[in-house]
Motif scaffolding. Sequence first.
Motif, PDB file in Angstrom:
ATOM      1  N   PHE A  29      33.985  52.185  33.408  1.00  0.00           N
ATOM      2  CA  PHE A  29      33.946  50.836  34.000  1.00  0.00           C
ATOM      3  C   PHE A  29      34.370  49.759  32.990  1.00  0.00           C
ATOM      4  O   PHE A  29      33.829  48.665  32.978  1.00  0.00           O
ATOM      5  N   MET A  75      35.550  47.518  38.341  1.00  0.00           N
ATOM      6  CA  MET A  75      35.427  48.500  39.428  1.00  0.00           C
ATOM      7  C   MET A  75      36.796  49.024  39.861  1.00  0.00           C
ATOM      8  O   MET A  75      36.901  49.733  40.872  1.00  0.00           O
ATOM      9  N   TRP A  99      37.630  52.473  41.647  1.00  0.00           N
ATOM     10  CA  TRP A  99      36.453  52.900  42.407  1.00  0.00           C
ATOM     11  C   TRP A  99      36.446  52.217  43.773  1.00  0.00           C
ATOM     12  O   TRP A  99      36.629  51.001  43.864  1.00  0.00           O
ATOM     13  N   GLU A 139      34.299  51.636  47.437  1.00  0.00           N
ATOM     14  CA  GLU A 139      32.984  51.761  48.084  1.00  0.00           C
ATOM     15  C   GLU A 139      33.241  51.905  49.590  1.00  0.00           C
ATOM     16  O   GLU A 139      33.381  50.897  50.280  1.00  0.00           O
ATOM     17  N   ALA A 154      27.417  48.459  44.268  1.00  0.00           N
ATOM     18  CA  ALA A 154      27.564  48.775  42.841  1.00  0.00           C
ATOM     19  C   ALA A 154      27.884  47.479  42.105  1.00  0.00           C
ATOM     20  O   ALA A 154      28.808  46.770  42.500  1.00  0.00           O
ATOM     21  N   ILE A 205      28.250  45.582  38.061  1.00  0.00           N
ATOM     22  CA  ILE A 205      28.544  45.944  36.673  1.00  0.00           C
ATOM     23  C   ILE A 205      27.592  45.189  35.752  1.00  0.00           C
ATOM     24  O   ILE A 205      27.423  43.975  35.869  1.00  0.00           O
ATOM     25  N   SER A 240      27.677  50.859  35.470  1.00  0.00           N
ATOM     26  CA  SER A 240      27.573  50.445  36.864  1.00  0.00           C
ATOM     27  C   SER A 240      26.141  50.643  37.350  1.00  0.00           C
ATOM     28  O   SER A 240      25.543  51.704  37.119  1.00  0.00           O
ATOM     29  N   LEU A 290      30.469  56.213  46.236  1.00  0.00           N
ATOM     30  CA  LEU A 290      31.572  55.649  45.464  1.00  0.00           C
ATOM     31  C   LEU A 290      32.667  56.702  45.432  1.00  0.00           C
ATOM     32  O   LEU A 290      32.383  57.889  45.241  1.00  0.00           O
ATOM     33  N   ASN A 338      36.276  57.802  43.565  1.00  0.00           N
ATOM     34  CA  ASN A 338      37.258  57.517  42.522  1.00  0.00           C
ATOM     35  C   ASN A 338      38.621  58.028  42.964  1.00  0.00           C
ATOM     36  O   ASN A 338      38.763  59.165  43.411  1.00  0.00           O
TER      37      ASN A 338
END
Length: 677
Positions: free
Chosen positions: A85, A91, A94, A96, A111, A113, A126, A138, A140
């Motif tokens: 992160f 983010m 990533w 959501e 999420a 930071i 995160s 989440l 990736n």
Amino acid sequence: MKQSVLKYTILIALIIGGLFSFKNIGNDDLTSKTTSASNETLDLVVSFKDTGIKIQPTMYGIFFEDINFAADGGLYAEMIKNRSFEFELPMMGWIEPNSSRHSLNKQSGIATIITTAANTANPNFSRVLVNNDKGYALINEGFRGMGIKKDARYNLSLKAANHDGAIKKIRVQFIDKDNHVLGETSIDPKGTDWQNYTTQLTATQTEAKAQVKITFEGNGTIDLDMISLFPEDTWKGRKNGLRKDLVQLLDDMNPGFLRFPGGCIVEGRTLEQRYQWKKTVGDPENRTTLINRWNTEFSHKLAPDYFQSFGLGFFEYFLLSEDMGAEPLPILSCGIACQFNTGELVPMHELEPYVQDALDLIEFANGASDTPWGKIRTEMGHPKPFNLKYIGVGNEQWGPQYIERYKVFEKAIKDKDPNIIIISGSGPFPEGEYFDYGWEELKKLNVEIIDEHYYKDPKWFRENATRYDNYDRKGPKVFAGEYAAHPKDVADGPKENNWEAALSEAAFMTGLERNADIVHLTSYAPLIAHIDAFQWAPDMIWFNNLESYGTPNYYVQKLFATNRGTDLIAITKDGKPVTGQNDLFASAVNDIDKKEVIIKLVNTAANAQDLNINLKGKQLVSKGVALTLKSEDLADENSFKSPKNISPKESAVKLKGGNLHINIPAYSVTVLIFKIK
Ligand code: AHR
């Protein structure tokens, strides 16, 4: 407009008030040839008289730079983008899927930071808040997706702090674009404090654009950092190591050296963004993420998600060099940021930390385990020194400011270790004001090796096969540190690696070899490029998330490198070196270790040519081998579909009475190998 044309054009125009492009576009190409070079048999003579000229073991090496997603997303097999992160947008990478930041009620979680002052290298983590029993996920996206192979295993690791123990399970899944699950596993996050967790997933399908979905089940908060995923099957099986297929292609070239980490990346767009090797060693978690200079370099090829995790750092470069039996050849910042960008200069009285980086690097590579930097190397698992012999000072610098700074580096390095060979640079162009000035000044300093770069059209390469014939035999040696033929009017991408470019490079390389007393190191550039994420073409190797292939340029490099030889001998036509007469180029070497004579022939004519090669000066086994690389179509290329379209084919050849009569194909490179009796 192609990026390499565009590259720097504006800046150069500003700097020197001229309109000259990075590439030199010629107006003659091989395709315009309609007639054959000749229909006669050409007589060539190989002389076995000792020229006294050794082919250096470093003659053919490789240049690695993190451009085109060559490191993160490429050679470094990490599959999670922005694992800690630390990107500018923390983010980034990533997704959501179940939450909408604009509608709190619908959220299954969120999420955020957290940035801590305590951890300067890796400040962000995160914090995931889950407020829905169904769980919050989440995803990736990987580096333009993730390549997974059916039945292959993947190691996932992460750091988590499950403060109140509310998160009962972390489910980890490979998914495809339609959300089909292609393998899954889970973690039971027991610890309330930061803890490392590992698990393994097996892919149930092969998929080039998979993603990883991480679902948190429970109701509460969990902190996460260093979410990492690697294939189990890496180069040499090293945990969290390098992509096997890519290293294999490099290793197969038997490279004499590995130049790293670049390229312009050494210099940085600003001094702050220069490559600092000390921040790339030790625990990967503590290597500070930095924006990649190629992120913003070309406005038509912006790569906002291009950062450097430095998981592939100096230790890994040294290890890779060792694996391949290549000399490690690091290039260091000399206190000048890229002169095509800011050209920021560190004042002379503040140069010391830059110089110290060079001295400490010698200790890191070669020092005993009880020295401060030797200790770090030892702790990283390599007590044995790496036997560093070369250091490059600066990349494409020019002008008096470079010379002034170079002198300070040279003195300090030689004081520390007089055996280190220092590579200096002659700027970005192979001729012109910067080049002439650099050479003149460096010659006065009696430097050992000067780095030259040329990105030119194919014609330039054919016409410059004699480039080094008239270099001062007593002057500095040459490192042709970056070069590639850039065909004109060709679509940006793999098509730039066409046969005309590779053939022209081969013609030029016979000239490098014929001048092996001057030219001690050479490397094509750039090395590798992700098909979905490149900034620069041509490149020697192309890859996607699952596959890779060598271009025709790769096979030219490989042919020369694996048939390097040890001693130069002469091959002539009418008593003269073969440098383009009848569109033919040639060089010859003996390999005293393998007891071979090796002849390289490059036919740039549109027709086959009959040659009679006189090899009478040595007792040779009459049966030999010819390795031929050819295509009748100069626009031909290799591709993912046809990766070996242009690749060497082996055939038998036979001497008769010490002569070889051979017909070499149109547009071809031929390497002849005969055993010495
Ligand atoms: O090889 C790509 C770039 O070309 C290198 O970073 C730089 O040194 C040169 O200008």
